[in-house]
Scaffold this motif. Structure first.
Motif, PDB file in Angstrom:
ATOM      1  N   THR A 109     -72.509  -4.664   1.044  1.00 16.53           N
ATOM      2  CA  THR A 109     -73.054  -5.195  -0.216  1.00 16.53           C
ATOM      3  C   THR A 109     -74.570  -5.081  -0.245  1.00 16.53           C
ATOM      4  OG1 THR A 109     -71.184  -6.717  -0.369  1.00 16.53           O
ATOM      5  CG2 THR A 109     -73.082  -7.195  -1.748  1.00 16.53           C
ATOM      6  N   SER A 200     -64.873 -17.355   0.724  1.00 17.68           N
ATOM      7  CA  SER A 200     -65.382 -16.357   1.655  1.00 17.68           C
ATOM      8  C   SER A 200     -66.056 -17.061   2.819  1.00 17.68           C
ATOM      9  CB  SER A 200     -66.389 -15.423   0.978  1.00 17.68           C
ATOM     10  OG  SER A 200     -66.947 -14.533   1.926  1.00 17.68           O
ATOM     11  N   ALA A 225     -62.156 -13.317   0.311  1.00 17.34           N
ATOM     12  CA  ALA A 225     -62.683 -11.972   0.552  1.00 17.34           C
ATOM     13  C   ALA A 225     -63.880 -12.077   1.481  1.00 17.34           C
ATOM     14  CB  ALA A 225     -63.091 -11.307  -0.761  1.00 17.34           C
ATOM     15  N   ASP A 227     -66.233 -10.114   2.137  1.00 15.35           N
ATOM     16  CA  ASP A 227     -67.253  -9.146   1.757  1.00 15.35           C
ATOM     17  C   ASP A 227     -67.857  -9.663   0.462  1.00 15.35           C
ATOM     18  OD1 ASP A 227     -68.411  -6.208   1.868  1.00 15.35           O
ATOM     19  OD2 ASP A 227     -67.728  -6.551  -0.192  1.00 15.35           O
ATOM     20  N   GLY A 229     -69.539  -8.224  -1.859  1.00 15.13           N
ATOM     21  CA  GLY A 229     -69.278  -7.359  -3.010  1.00 15.13           C
ATOM     22  C   GLY A 229     -67.884  -7.555  -3.556  1.00 15.13           C
ATOM     23  N   LEU A 230     -66.886  -7.663  -2.671  1.00 13.44           N
ATOM     24  CA  LEU A 230     -65.516  -7.908  -3.115  1.00 13.44           C
ATOM     25  C   LEU A 230     -65.388  -9.290  -3.759  1.00 13.44           C
ATOM     26  CD1 LEU A 230     -63.389  -6.470  -0.161  1.00 13.44           C
ATOM     27  CD2 LEU A 230     -63.717  -5.488  -2.438  1.00 13.44           C
ATOM     28  N   GLU A 233     -66.557  -8.996  -7.200  1.00 12.39           N
ATOM     29  CA  GLU A 233     -65.581  -8.292  -8.039  1.00 12.39           C
ATOM     30  C   GLU A 233     -64.423  -9.212  -8.433  1.00 12.39           C
ATOM     31  OE1 GLU A 233     -65.400  -5.028  -9.462  1.00 12.39           O
ATOM     32  OE2 GLU A 233     -67.521  -5.493  -9.117  1.00 12.39           O
ATOM     33  N   LEU A 234     -64.002 -10.069  -7.519  1.00 12.80           N
ATOM     34  CA  LEU A 234     -62.958 -11.034  -7.852  1.00 12.80           C
ATOM     35  C   LEU A 234     -63.422 -11.963  -8.976  1.00 12.80           C
ATOM     36  CD1 LEU A 234     -61.644 -12.043  -4.300  1.00 12.80           C
ATOM     37  CD2 LEU A 234     -60.423 -10.698  -6.018  1.00 12.80           C
TER      38      LEU A 234
END
Length: 301
Positions: A109, A200, A225, A227, A229-230, A233-234
């Motif tokens: 990320t 996270s 997640a 990460d 970045g993930l 996105e979620l």
């Protein structure tokens, strides 16, 4: 006749041979690692790799002192002869100076949202320096690799390295307007009870709960997640409410894709981005140049 694959399986890795020769010459893994511009742990890995290949111990280890085993002494003569043959072979272009090269390891990320957008300025100022970028897994990859420089996302406790925090970055809660409408809106932090909290290990909720005046424990169910970045996105895809940082979410917030919830930010989150490198970067000017650039660039964000 031996085929190529069978020949390859009989050849020891050259980088392990050079590590073995340097360690034997110095009687020290640390000094050998300095000479080869790698970490002591990387050099130890190379020695173990060669020991696994030959099926014998090459060194006797007593505390920090290392001495050649009987097999190691005999094998050293063979290795030195082989390396001497390689180095003595005439190279027509040997005199030409190699292009300086820097290996950097960064979390994905950070690479996507922060490093890549700013890297052009460094490349324009130093077109002679080659940059090689590798990705790491935050929190899990805690041993300094063979990279010259690392950016790590974590608590900042990395023994036997120079560690400097790159910047302060508050964490805050965000969600999409559609998700907020779906759950009937949120007015106060306590209203998060009716929301799905995305989880996270990199961005734990409990410190933010304290900043918001909530006596809640860390969520133990729901999407997770590891990460950043993930996780973002979620959130962007409407799976729930999550924590993020300004540098990741500011464009989505400006476009109206995400909404920052409440006037609550965790000013000092438990994890941050740290610059991590060996104690002696000055031995390679290009590394010193990059360290100076990345510190100056991200201090100004």
């Amino acid at each position: 006749m031996l085929n190529k694959s069978s020949i390859a399986t009989r050849l020891p890795p050259v980088h392990a041979l050079s590590a073995f020769e340097a360690a034997a010459r110095h009687n020290s893994f640390a000094l050998a690692a300095d000479e080869l511009c790698i970490t002591p742990s990387a050099l130890s890995h190379r020695i173990r790799l060669l020991e696994d290949f030959v099926g014998e111990r090459l060194f006797s280890r007593e505390g920090r002192a290392v001495t050649l085993s009987e097999f190691g002494r005999r094998y050293l003569d063979v290795v030195r002869n082989a390396l001497r043959t390689l180095t003595d072979f005439p190279m027509p272009h040997r005199g030409s100076q190699a292009q300086p090269r820097i290996k950097i390891t960064v979390p994905p990320t950070f690479a996507r949202y922060l490093l890549i957008p700013h890297l052009g300025a460094f490349l324009a100022a130093h077109p002679d320096i080659v940059i090689e970028i590798f990705l790491s897994v935050p929190l899990y990859d805690l041993s300094l690799s063979e990279s010259d420089i690392e950016v790590r996302f974590g608590a900042g406790r990395y023994p036997n390295t120079t560690t400097e925090k790159l910047f302060e970055e508050p964490a805050f809660a965000v969600a999409t307007p559609a998700y907020l409408e779906q759950i009937g809106g949120i007015e106060t932090p306590a209203d998060l009870r009716k929301a799905t909290l995305l989880r996270s290990a990199l961005e734990p909720w409990q410190p933010w709960f304290e900043a918001a005046g909530l006596d809640w424990s860390e969520p133990s169910s729901g999407l997770r997640a590891d990460d950043l970045g993930l996780l973002l996105e979620l959130i962007r895809n409407g799976y729930g409410v999550g924590l993020t940082r300004k540098h990741f979410a500011q464009e989505m917030i400006a476009k109206g894709e995400l909404v920052q919830l409440f006037d609550v930010s965790l000013t000092s989150p438990p994890h941050a981005y740290y610059l991590v490198y060996e104690q002696k970067p000055y031995e390679r000017p290009e590394v010193t140049i990059f360290i100076s650039w990345i510190k100056k660039t991200f201090k100004q964000l």
